[in-house]
Design a protein around this motif. Structure first.
Motif, PDB file in Angstrom:
ATOM      1  N   SER A   1       0.936  -1.282   0.078  1.00  0.00           N
ATOM      2  CA  SER A   1      -0.058   0.004  -0.275  1.00  0.00           C
ATOM      3  C   SER A   1       0.936   1.134  -0.067  1.00  0.00           C
ATOM      4  O   SER A   1       1.976   1.338   0.379  1.00  0.00           O
ATOM      5  CB  SER A   1      -0.830  -0.044   1.371  1.00  0.00           C
TER       6      SER A   1
ATOM      7  N   ARG B   1      -2.663   4.709  -9.222  1.00  0.00           N
ATOM      8  CA  ARG B   1      -4.158   4.025  -8.995  1.00  0.00           C
ATOM      9  C   ARG B   1      -4.716   4.332  -7.588  1.00  0.00           C
ATOM     10  O   ARG B   1      -5.747   4.581  -7.326  1.00  0.00           O
ATOM     11  CB  ARG B   1      -4.048   2.597  -9.402  1.00  0.00           C
ATOM     12  N   ASP B   2      -3.725   4.136  -6.750  1.00  0.00           N
ATOM     13  CA  ASP B   2      -4.021   4.326  -5.274  1.00  0.00           C
ATOM     14  C   ASP B   2      -4.472   5.859  -5.161  1.00  0.00           C
ATOM     15  O   ASP B   2      -5.574   6.115  -4.367  1.00  0.00           O
ATOM     16  CB  ASP B   2      -2.942   4.207  -4.346  1.00  0.00           C
TER      17      ASP B   2
ATOM     18  N   ALA C   1      -7.968   6.340  -6.867  1.00  0.00           N
ATOM     19  CA  ALA C   1      -9.033   5.576  -5.734  1.00  0.00           C
ATOM     20  C   ALA C   1      -9.359   6.253  -4.639  1.00  0.00           C
ATOM     21  O   ALA C   1     -10.469   6.459  -4.283  1.00  0.00           O
ATOM     22  CB  ALA C   1      -8.522   4.261  -5.475  1.00  0.00           C
ATOM     23  N   ALA C   2      -8.436   7.025  -4.060  1.00  0.00           N
ATOM     24  CA  ALA C   2      -8.707   8.039  -2.888  1.00  0.00           C
ATOM     25  C   ALA C   2      -9.117   9.182  -3.024  1.00  0.00           C
ATOM     26  O   ALA C   2      -9.267  10.170  -2.242  1.00  0.00           O
ATOM     27  CB  ALA C   2      -7.102   7.926  -2.156  1.00  0.00           C
TER      28      ALA C   2
ATOM     29  N   SER D   1      -8.759   9.831 -15.436  1.00  0.00           N
ATOM     30  CA  SER D   1      -9.315  10.223 -14.520  1.00  0.00           C
ATOM     31  C   SER D   1      -9.302  11.905 -14.114  1.00  0.00           C
ATOM     32  O   SER D   1      -8.354  12.328 -14.450  1.00  0.00           O
ATOM     33  CB  SER D   1      -8.707   9.432 -13.442  1.00  0.00           C
TER      34      SER D   1
END
Length: 325
Positions: free
Chosen positions: A3, A33-34, A37-38, A61
């Motif tokens: 993570s 990506r993290d 996503a956040a 995005s």
């Protein structure tokens, strides 16, 4: 990869060394990506091949911005100003760093140290990605000493080799003379007025540099002479060496130079002690000098010397090589 959340929010300055474009993409894709996503505004400063590969994997995005990385390093101090403007808009930034010439490395490593102070108030995770194939072992050691975090073996770790920026800068405060300083200068002025210094730079630079670079060197020399006359000890000596695509100026006075280790590296209001307390910073002129030309400094038996070097941004090999006019 583990993570990318470290469990705290502050300025996070991380080092990532990659061996190939594939290594860089493998690191950036899950990290981006993290962030997406956040809902973290994420900026990727990558060269074209890496940018295309990451976009293919991550997809578009509204939280993702991809821009072209710097091809040339420019003046290191300019990056402090640019980062201070850029970081408030992003929670995550990764920058594929340009190749740094050995002649620029001393000032560049100071930049990496100073960023930890200049940007400490921002809530941004900034990753400096360097091609390890372009780095010497000493360069790698400097990068480990200037980044509190390190990405390694698929993890984001606290870096035990990190040094407080002030401690690091104290160790790296002295620069050796340039080889050109061993030759006879084209001009040597003792206790010159700022006007005389400006005139000398303009006259001896006109064959070797474009007008924009001459103007930068004129301003930098003016400020260096002014600082020496106001804050140094007499005599103040200006020396100048014009070469093909390069002009070097030194200003020496009999004093010990700026009291602050961060002289010229941060604006006055950002200078701090090891404890983080504000201290009186250098004159604004010294900060501006670092924005315009390559700068080194040293203290020896002659006193304090600041060396200013301006180079032609697009060298032409057929220009005359005579060092004097």
């Amino acid at each position: 990869m583990t993570s990318t959340t470290l469990g705290h929010r502050s300025f996070r300055h991380e080092l990532f060394l990659y061996g190939s474009t594939e290594d860089l993409v493998e690191f950036v894709v899950p990290w981006a990506r993290d962030g997406v996503a956040a809902g973290d505004p994420t900026l990727l400063l990558l060269r074209t091949d890496a940018a295309q590969a990451v976009l293919h994997e991550v997809g578009p995005s509204p939280y993702l911005t991809v821009e072209t990385a710097l091809a040339e390093p420019g003046q290191p101090a300019q990056h402090v100003s640019a980062a201070s403007t850029l970081l408030p808009s992003y929670a995550r930034v990764v920058h594929q760093e340009p190749m740094i010439a050995p002649s620029q490395w001393r000032e560049w490593r100071r930049l990496e140290a100073v960023l930890n102070l200049a940007l400490r108030h921002y809530d941004t995770w900034a990753v400096c990605a360097y091609d390890e194939c372009a780095l010497s072992s000493d360069m790698v050691s400097d990068l480990h000493a200037t980044h509190p975090l390190i990405a390694q073996d698929g993890e984001h770790r606290h870096n035990d080799s990190y040094q407080h920026p002030v401690n690091f800068l104290v160790q790296q405060s002295e620069d050796a003379p340039d080889a050109v300083e061993r030759s006879r200068p084209a001009v040597e002025l003792v206790d010159p007025s700022p006007a005389a210094a400006r005139a000398a730079v303009k006259w001896f630079s006109h064959r070797w540099l474009p007008d924009e670079e001459i103007d930068k060197l004129i301003f930098a020399t003016h400020e260096a002479v002014l600082n020496a006359l106001r804050h140094g000890r007499p005599p103040t000596v200006l020396r100048l060496w014009p070469e093909r695509d390069r002009v070097t100026v030194t200003v020496t006075d009999a004093g010990h130079g700026p009291d602050s280790t961060l002289g010229g590296l941060l604006p006055n209001e950002l200078s701090t002690t090891i404890a983080g307390d504000p201290v009186p910073g250098p004159a604004l002129g010294l900060w501006l000098i670092h924005q315009l030309v390559d700068v080194t400094r040293r203290t020896d038996v002659d006193g304090y010397t600041i060396r200013l070097t301006a180079t032609h941004p697009t060298p032409t090999p057929d220009r005359s090589t005579s060092p004097h006019l």
